[in-house]
Design an enzyme around this catalytic site. Structure first.
Site, PDB file in Angstrom:
ATOM      1  N   ASP A  29       0.821  -1.209   0.000  1.00 14.60           N
ATOM      2  CA  ASP A  29       0.000   0.000   0.000  1.00 14.60           C
ATOM      3  C   ASP A  29       0.858   1.264   0.000  1.00 14.60           C
ATOM      4  OD1 ASP A  29      -2.776   0.493  -0.300  1.00 14.60           O
ATOM      5  OD2 ASP A  29      -2.798   1.492   1.637  1.00 14.60           O
ATOM      6  N   GLU A  86      -9.580  -3.036  -6.165  1.00 12.08           N
ATOM      7  CA  GLU A  86      -9.509  -3.052  -4.695  1.00 12.08           C
ATOM      8  C   GLU A  86      -9.634  -4.486  -4.170  1.00 12.08           C
ATOM      9  OE1 GLU A  86      -8.771  -0.767  -2.490  1.00 12.08           O
ATOM     10  OE2 GLU A  86      -8.733   0.995  -3.752  1.00 12.08           O
ATOM     11  N   GLU A 128     -11.196   6.245  -2.400  1.00 13.26           N
ATOM     12  CA  GLU A 128     -11.204   6.684  -0.994  1.00 13.26           C
ATOM     13  C   GLU A 128     -12.341   6.034  -0.206  1.00 13.26           C
ATOM     14  OE1 GLU A 128      -8.798   8.064   0.220  1.00 13.26           O
ATOM     15  OE2 GLU A 128      -7.777   9.086  -1.413  1.00 13.26           O
ATOM     16  N   GLU A 183       0.482  10.965   4.910  1.00 14.35           N
ATOM     17  CA  GLU A 183       0.252   9.528   4.819  1.00 14.35           C
ATOM     18  C   GLU A 183       1.524   8.769   4.455  1.00 14.35           C
ATOM     19  OE1 GLU A 183      -3.649   8.615   3.463  1.00 14.35           O
ATOM     20  OE2 GLU A 183      -2.873   6.981   2.245  1.00 14.35           O
TER      21      GLU A 183
HETATM   22  C1  LIG Z   1      -5.322   0.148  -2.513  1.00 14.89           C
HETATM   23  C2  LIG Z   1      -5.720   1.406  -1.827  1.00 14.89           C
HETATM   24  N1  LIG Z   1      -6.900   1.967  -2.110  1.00 14.89           N
HETATM   25  C3  LIG Z   1      -7.282   3.118  -1.508  1.00 14.89           C
HETATM   26  C4  LIG Z   1      -6.473   3.738  -0.592  1.00 14.89           C
HETATM   27  C5  LIG Z   1      -6.939   4.989   0.121  1.00 14.89           C
HETATM   28  N2  LIG Z   1      -6.384   6.168  -0.392  1.00 14.89           N
HETATM   29  C6  LIG Z   1      -5.336   6.759   0.187  1.00 14.89           C
HETATM   30  O1  LIG Z   1      -4.675   6.301   1.073  1.00 14.89           O
HETATM   31  C7  LIG Z   1      -5.232   3.137  -0.312  1.00 14.89           C
HETATM   32  N3  LIG Z   1      -4.370   3.645   0.567  1.00 14.89           N
HETATM   33  N4  LIG Z   1      -4.889   1.964  -0.936  1.00 14.89           N
END
Ligand SMILES: Cc1ncc(CNC=O)c(N)n1
Length: 230
Positions: free
Chosen positions: A55, A219, A148, A96
């Site tokens: 991530d 996702e 998000e 982040e």
């Molecule tokens: C795979 C994925 N999808 C959405 C997010 C959320 N956006 C920012 O952090 C994230 N971190 N990772």
């Protein structure tokens, strides 16, 4: 779809209508076994570490995409307030990235040698394709909202009353699951997306719906990867 029904959905919110229509896929992305295993406290720390490292790379790739949405808002939006909402999101990504570095350090995950796995490479490639100026603001903001929202809904579950989330993962979950920032941010993005979709042509609507489905599939694959089943 019948014209009258479509007009009605545009009025009440395209996003809500699509979420009803694609509930199964949306639930698959937001109630994934990876998330459920955090929620019930059975997650393996190896899965968590895999997710963390992957991530981190994803979020780095999200920055240029988010910046491209900002540019599209500035060029194409009918409401100047959109820029502030997106700018807040872009700015939060810096914090982040620092958080990922600290967290990885805490868990002994060396971020410098992380190799992106296939689902991650594919998802980042998809993000890059959306940077193209040919992708309209309406389509890009729909994707951004979905990216998000999936994280918010997923991690919000893990900080709910009664969840058995391990204490050392609570902070991670609160990062995306909290209402005060992330929940409201998602609501603002959803409002923008709905407003744009209301005015969109049929062709644009179709593109936005396809992009939404792609985000949900990416996702899902990302969670699968984190659990070690690529
Ligand atoms: C795979 C994925 N999808 C959405 C997010 C959320 N956006 C920012 O952090 C994230 N971190 N990772």
């Amino acid at each position: 779809m019948e014209e009258k029904a479509k007009a009605e959905e545009k009025k009440t919110g395209m996003i809500e209508a699509w979420l009803r229509k694609h509930r199964y896929l949306y639930d698959g992305a937001t109630r994934h076994p990876f998330i459920l295993s955090i929620h019930d406290g059975t997650i393996s720390i190896d899965s968590f570490k895999t997710w963390l490292a992957q991530d981190y790379l994803f979020v780095r790739a999200l920055v240029p995409f988010a910046a491209s949405v900002l540019i599209k808002a500035w060029k194409e939006s009918d409401e100047s307030g959109d820029v502030e909402v997106i700018l807040r999101g872009v700015a939060s990504l810096e914090d982040e990235i620092s958080w990922f570095k600290r967290e990885a350090n805490k868990w002994g995950v060396p971020l410098s040698d992380v190799v992106p796995q296939r689902p991650n490479v594919k998802y980042c490639g998809f993000l890059e394709s959306l940077i193209s100026p040919e992708v309209k603001y309406t389509v890009a903001i729909t994707a951004f909202w979905a990216i998000e929202a999936v994280y918010h809904e997923s991690f919000a579950l893990c900080i709910e009353e009664g969840s058995k989330t391990p204490p050392e993962l609570k902070e991670t979950c609160a990062r995306w699951g909290n209402e005060a920032f992330h929940g409201n941010y998602c609501k603002s993005l959803q409002k923008i997306a709905n407003r744009r979709l209301q005015k969109a042509s049929d062709e644009e609507l179709k593109k936005a719906e396809v992009v939404l489905l792609s985000v949900l599939e990416h996702e899902l694959d990302f969670w699968n990867m984190s659990r070690g089943n690529v």
